[in-house]
Structures are given as C-alpha cells and as structure tokens.
Design a protein around this motif. Sequence first.
Motif, mmCIF file in Angstrom:
data_model
loop_
_atom_site.group_PDB
_atom_site.id
_atom_site.type_symbol
_atom_site.label_atom_id
_atom_site.label_comp_id
_atom_site.label_asym_id
_atom_site.label_seq_id
_atom_site.Cartn_x
_atom_site.Cartn_y
_atom_site.Cartn_z
ATOM 1 N N ARG A 77 47.028 39.464 46.699
ATOM 2 C CA ARG A 77 47.112 39.940 45.322
ATOM 3 C C ARG A 77 48.422 39.513 44.664
ATOM 4 O O ARG A 77 48.448 39.189 43.469
ATOM 5 C CB ARG A 77 46.931 41.462 45.276
ATOM 6 N N LEU A 80 47.989 35.860 43.706
ATOM 7 C CA LEU A 80 47.152 35.749 42.514
ATOM 8 C C LEU A 80 47.938 36.107 41.257
ATOM 9 O O LEU A 80 47.704 35.539 40.182
ATOM 10 C CB LEU A 80 45.929 36.662 42.641
ATOM 11 N N ALA A 85 45.839 29.712 36.790
ATOM 12 C CA ALA A 85 44.380 29.628 36.887
ATOM 13 C C ALA A 85 43.919 28.367 37.602
ATOM 14 O O ALA A 85 42.771 28.293 38.056
ATOM 15 C CB ALA A 85 43.769 29.683 35.492
ATOM 16 N N ASN A 112 39.627 43.521 42.545
ATOM 17 C CA ASN A 112 38.756 42.364 42.361
ATOM 18 C C ASN A 112 39.291 41.098 43.021
ATOM 19 O O ASN A 112 38.784 40.000 42.766
ATOM 20 C CB ASN A 112 38.550 42.101 40.867
ATOM 21 N N SER A 113 40.296 41.233 43.874
ATOM 22 C CA SER A 113 40.978 40.053 44.406
ATOM 23 C C SER A 113 40.048 39.152 45.219
ATOM 24 O O SER A 113 40.158 37.918 45.148
ATOM 25 C CB SER A 113 42.179 40.465 45.263
ATOM 26 N N ASN A 115 36.970 38.604 44.765
ATOM 27 C CA ASN A 115 35.996 37.955 43.891
ATOM 28 C C ASN A 115 36.642 36.999 42.901
ATOM 29 O O ASN A 115 35.939 36.405 42.081
ATOM 30 C CB ASN A 115 35.191 39.020 43.125
ATOM 31 N N ASP A 116 37.957 36.846 42.970
ATOM 32 C CA ASP A 116 38.646 35.925 42.082
ATOM 33 C C ASP A 116 38.163 34.498 42.372
ATOM 34 O O ASP A 116 38.080 34.092 43.534
ATOM 35 C CB ASP A 116 40.157 36.026 42.309
ATOM 36 N N ARG A 118 39.534 31.788 42.314
ATOM 37 C CA ARG A 118 40.521 30.936 42.987
ATOM 38 C C ARG A 118 40.525 31.131 44.491
ATOM 39 O O ARG A 118 41.180 30.356 45.217
ATOM 40 C CB ARG A 118 41.917 31.255 42.437
#
Length: 227
Positions: A77, A80, A85, A112-113, A115-116, A118
């Motif tokens: 996290r 991120l 992006a 939501n990490s 499901n990111d 990236r």
Amino acid sequence: MIPWSLLDTAKIPGGGGELRLKQRGQEFSIMLGTNELMNSRLSGSEQALATLACGKLGGRPSPHVLIGGLGMGFTLRAALGVLGADSRIAVAELVPAVVAWARGPMAAVFGNSLNDPRVIIHEGDVGLLIRSGTAAYDAILLDVDNGPDGITHAANDGLYDLEGLGAAWRALRPGGVLAVWSSGPDAKFTKRLREVGFVAEEVGVRANGKRGGARHVIWLAVKTGRS
C-alpha cells in the motif's frame, strides 16, 4: 480486555512451521510459534521499506517493482501511494493462505490494494522471480522471514547469501534498488551487499514510525557496480 481468537493456520512450504492468524477486535496478528511476525497495529517499518526504496528511484518513468512477501500489505500500500499510474508492482507470497487471509478476514486492512490494476500477485517463491529476470526490475523490496537471519523457511537464506544477492543484482536495471527489511542489524550482510557490487547503506527505522516502537533495519542497496 478482548481475548485473542484463532482464525486460521497455514503450513509454510518446505517445513518452515505453521503460521497462525489471530484476531482481537480490529487487530490482527500472524504468529509463528511464540514469535509475532506481523501485527496490524505496527506498520511503520514496512511502509518505510517502500517509501525509502521508491524515493531512491528518482521518479524514473514506468517503474517495475517486485515485492517479496505480502504480509499484511503495508509495503504494497505504501508503494502504491508513492508510485504513479504507469508503475507495475509484482508481489510474491510463498504461503497461499496469506493471500487468502488478505482477501478474506483481513480484507478491511488491505482495502482495494489487491485489486489495483498496477498489482499482480504471484503465489510462490520470490527467489524464482528474481532468478528468472535479467534487468527486469527497477526495485526489489524484500520483507521475507525475519531478514537475513531468517527463522521461518531455510530456503529464504538463499536470498541473502552471495549467490542470491548476485541474482538480485542481475535482476535489477542500472541504478535499480534492492531494499531489505530486517528485525535487526547485520554487519556481515552489509559486507555481502558491497561484495556483490551494490552501494549499500543501513537505515534504522521504528516499528510504529514516528510513534516509536521496536527498532528495525532497512538496507538500501543501489546497483552501480559490477557483479
């Protein structure tokens, strides 16, 4: 005080023992025997692993980052939060149950990490990804076991010996960063990093960031030499 509840157990591949996931109110803990490996209240040094390493990249475009060890997702996290992006983040987790816990009982901790767009999760040994990639990564972040002096999985030692560090050196792009979390200092490990060709520094961090807590160590090793 609210008592701890045992939510699940999981065997570590290779005979490394059994992990136990426990919960007390909104707090989670992952234990190995009497050792607490992770706690959801203590995230400072794991976050620093990402912010310090990514800060060394100097804003290079489209960085590709490999994180060894999902844990409770603090490093992921934090990465991120500081990468753009156009970045790509691969996370390797040896114990499949840890990924299941992240998507299940600890979903609120991870947000939501996972499901990111990236992020890609690999269930397996981070060492395999390191050894299979040549100049593949801009940064490799290792929060595996207890650091260079591991306690959970004997094969993890191969990440931190001269051969393993040489593989990490080759897997990094020029100017890339190898960042390693540890529960304590290790002068011999610093020496090995430099023998391989890294320019290495040892940074002291606290388990709970600015609020203090146990003292941990992060090595920041930049690829500028020859292996």
